[in-house]
Write a protein that holds these residues in place. Structure first.
Motif, PDB file in Angstrom:
ATOM      1  N   ALA A 103      26.711   0.105 -14.101  1.00 20.78           N
ATOM      2  CA  ALA A 103      27.570  -0.877 -14.787  1.00 20.78           C
ATOM      3  C   ALA A 103      26.815  -2.191 -14.976  1.00 20.78           C
ATOM      4  N   ARG A 104      26.079  -2.601 -13.951  1.00 23.82           N
ATOM      5  CA  ARG A 104      25.273  -3.817 -14.057  1.00 23.82           C
ATOM      6  C   ARG A 104      24.204  -3.658 -15.144  1.00 23.82           C
ATOM      7  N   ASN A 105      23.577  -2.484 -15.206  1.00 25.37           N
ATOM      8  CA  ASN A 105      22.566  -2.241 -16.241  1.00 25.37           C
ATOM      9  C   ASN A 105      23.183  -2.312 -17.631  1.00 25.37           C
ATOM     10  N   ARG A 106      24.397  -1.791 -17.799  1.00 31.60           N
ATOM     11  CA  ARG A 106      25.091  -1.907 -19.092  1.00 31.60           C
ATOM     12  C   ARG A 106      25.364  -3.374 -19.407  1.00 31.60           C
ATOM     13  N   TYR A 107      25.774  -4.128 -18.411  1.00 34.14           N
ATOM     14  CA  TYR A 107      26.032  -5.564 -18.598  1.00 34.14           C
ATOM     15  C   TYR A 107      24.763  -6.278 -19.082  1.00 34.14           C
ATOM     16  N   LEU A 108      23.627  -5.974 -18.474  1.00 29.63           N
ATOM     17  CA  LEU A 108      22.362  -6.598 -18.867  1.00 29.63           C
ATOM     18  C   LEU A 108      22.078  -6.351 -20.347  1.00 29.63           C
ATOM     19  N   VAL A 109      22.222  -5.108 -20.766  1.00 36.55           N
ATOM     20  CA  VAL A 109      21.959  -4.747 -22.166  1.00 36.55           C
ATOM     21  C   VAL A 109      22.988  -5.385 -23.100  1.00 36.55           C
ATOM     22  N   ASP A 110      24.234  -5.331 -22.724  1.00 39.22           N
ATOM     23  CA  ASP A 110      25.306  -5.806 -23.601  1.00 39.22           C
ATOM     24  C   ASP A 110      25.321  -7.323 -23.767  1.00 39.22           C
ATOM     25  N   ASN A 111      24.592  -8.036 -22.915  1.00 42.51           N
ATOM     26  CA  ASN A 111      24.589  -9.493 -22.971  1.00 42.51           C
ATOM     27  C   ASN A 111      23.239 -10.070 -23.338  1.00 42.51           C
ATOM     28  N   ALA A 112      22.391  -9.264 -23.962  1.00 43.12           N
ATOM     29  CA  ALA A 112      21.059  -9.712 -24.364  1.00 43.12           C
ATOM     30  C   ALA A 112      20.750  -9.235 -25.785  1.00 43.12           C
ATOM     31  N   ALA A 113      19.840  -9.938 -26.423  1.00 39.09           N
ATOM     32  CA  ALA A 113      19.347  -9.536 -27.743  1.00 39.09           C
ATOM     33  C   ALA A 113      17.944  -8.934 -27.658  1.00 39.09           C
ATOM     34  N   GLY A 125      17.239   5.616 -14.085  1.00 42.99           N
ATOM     35  CA  GLY A 125      18.049   4.491 -14.540  1.00 42.99           C
ATOM     36  C   GLY A 125      17.382   3.628 -15.589  1.00 42.99           C
ATOM     37  N   ALA A 126      16.079   3.380 -15.443  1.00 37.98           N
ATOM     38  CA  ALA A 126      15.387   2.545 -16.427  1.00 37.98           C
ATOM     39  C   ALA A 126      15.387   3.214 -17.801  1.00 37.98           C
ATOM     40  N   ALA A 127      15.137   4.510 -17.834  1.00 39.63           N
ATOM     41  CA  ALA A 127      15.123   5.238 -19.114  1.00 39.63           C
ATOM     42  C   ALA A 127      16.502   5.229 -19.759  1.00 39.63           C
ATOM     43  N   GLN A 128      17.540   5.442 -18.947  1.00 42.13           N
ATOM     44  CA  GLN A 128      18.912   5.407 -19.474  1.00 42.13           C
ATOM     45  C   GLN A 128      19.255   4.023 -20.026  1.00 42.13           C
ATOM     46  N   THR A 129      18.821   2.998 -19.320  1.00 39.30           N
ATOM     47  CA  THR A 129      19.101   1.630 -19.757  1.00 39.30           C
ATOM     48  C   THR A 129      18.344   1.310 -21.037  1.00 39.30           C
ATOM     49  N   LEU A 130      17.104   1.762 -21.141  1.00 46.65           N
ATOM     50  CA  LEU A 130      16.334   1.571 -22.372  1.00 46.65           C
ATOM     51  C   LEU A 130      17.012   2.281 -23.544  1.00 46.65           C
ATOM     52  N   LYS A 131      17.501   3.487 -23.327  1.00 42.48           N
ATOM     53  CA  LYS A 131      18.192   4.217 -24.410  1.00 42.48           C
ATOM     54  C   LYS A 131      19.422   3.444 -24.881  1.00 42.48           C
ATOM     55  N   ARG A 132      20.153   2.852 -23.940  1.00 43.82           N
ATOM     56  CA  ARG A 132      21.313   2.039 -24.320  1.00 43.82           C
ATOM     57  C   ARG A 132      20.872   0.817 -25.130  1.00 43.82           C
ATOM     58  N   ALA A 133      19.789   0.187 -24.704  1.00 41.89           N
ATOM     59  CA  ALA A 133      19.281  -0.993 -25.424  1.00 41.89           C
ATOM     60  C   ALA A 133      18.872  -0.625 -26.850  1.00 41.89           C
ATOM     61  N   GLN A 134      18.240   0.540 -27.013  1.00 42.53           N
ATOM     62  CA  GLN A 134      17.859   0.992 -28.354  1.00 42.53           C
ATOM     63  C   GLN A 134      19.099   1.240 -29.198  1.00 42.53           C
ATOM     64  N   LYS A 135      20.095   1.913 -28.616  1.00 43.73           N
ATOM     65  CA  LYS A 135      21.336   2.221 -29.318  1.00 43.73           C
ATOM     66  C   LYS A 135      22.076   0.950 -29.729  1.00 43.73           C
ATOM     67  N   LYS A 136      22.016  -0.075 -28.883  1.00 40.52           N
ATOM     68  CA  LYS A 136      22.715  -1.337 -29.144  1.00 40.52           C
ATOM     69  C   LYS A 136      21.923  -2.255 -30.080  1.00 40.52           C
ATOM     70  N   GLY A 137      20.714  -1.867 -30.447  1.00 36.05           N
ATOM     71  CA  GLY A 137      19.939  -2.628 -31.420  1.00 36.05           C
ATOM     72  C   GLY A 137      19.176  -3.826 -30.866  1.00 36.05           C
ATOM     73  N   LEU A 138      18.916  -3.838 -29.558  1.00 31.16           N
ATOM     74  CA  LEU A 138      18.113  -4.924 -29.002  1.00 31.16           C
ATOM     75  C   LEU A 138      16.690  -4.845 -29.531  1.00 31.16           C
ATOM     76  N   THR A 139      16.031  -5.973 -29.614  1.00 32.77           N
ATOM     77  CA  THR A 139      14.605  -6.006 -29.905  1.00 32.77           C
ATOM     78  C   THR A 139      13.899  -5.594 -28.618  1.00 32.77           C
ATOM     79  N   ILE A 140      13.129  -4.500 -28.685  1.00 29.05           N
ATOM     80  CA  ILE A 140      12.519  -3.894 -27.506  1.00 29.05           C
ATOM     81  C   ILE A 140      11.019  -4.158 -27.489  1.00 29.05           C
ATOM     82  N   ILE A 141      10.531  -4.631 -26.357  1.00 31.45           N
ATOM     83  CA  ILE A 141       9.096  -4.710 -26.089  1.00 31.45           C
ATOM     84  C   ILE A 141       8.875  -3.846 -24.861  1.00 31.45           C
ATOM     85  N   ASN A 142       8.199  -2.708 -25.012  1.00 32.59           N
ATOM     86  CA  ASN A 142       7.996  -1.802 -23.880  1.00 32.59           C
ATOM     87  C   ASN A 142       6.528  -1.790 -23.475  1.00 32.59           C
TER      88      ASN A 142
END
Length: 153
Positions: A103-113, A125-142
């Protein structure tokens, strides 16, 4: 704290393949693009490397803020000195401690660009969180991507 000026960090507990200087360079690019707030989960090696880098950069960029987002009230904070404030998201008291971390990882993604990541494989967990960030359209630097531009996902 506005979402468009916020970046989060996503990474594995172990982060042998990335250096603090790599993180510093990317955080400075984020600051140059208008990021002022950094939200961090404070769990793994990558999170703590990022926390130290942002804390150190505050000397040169006093406008930036470093926040720790905790999943539960008994969360062990190893190095509070790196953070300007602690966020305990509203409603998190309803989560069992094992459910609170995702839930905290979702919060991090949902409150960032933006998401600065060190993700090298497609499980956990990191991979799942990255997938959520991609789905939510965050600008990703990996920083965990191979030289051909792909992570081992």
């Amino acid at each position: 704290m506005g979402k468009e000026a916020t970046a989060t960090f996503i990474g594995h507990k172990e982060c042998y393949g990335v250096q603090a200087e790599d993180v510093r360079r990317e955080v400075e690019k984020l600051i140059a693009s208008g990021v002022t707030d950094f939200i961090n989960g404070g769990m793994g090696g990558f999170d703590w490397m990022c926390a130290r880098v942002v804390s150190d950069l505050k000397k040169s960029y006093p406008q930036i803020r470093n926040y720790l987002v905790i999943p539960y009230l008994t969360f062990n904070i190893a190095e509070l000195k790196y953070f300007d404030d602690i966020i305990y998201p509203e409603g998190f008291e309803k989560y069992h401690f094992k459910a609170a971390i995702p839930a905290r990882n979702r919060y991090l993604v949902d409150n960032a660009a933006y998401a600065l990541c060190y993700v090298t494989h497609g499980w956990g967990g990191a991979a799942q969180t990255l997938k959520r960030a991609q789905k939510k359209g965050l600008t990703i630097i990996n920083l965990g991507e191979r030289n051909d531009g792909r992570a081992n996902l």
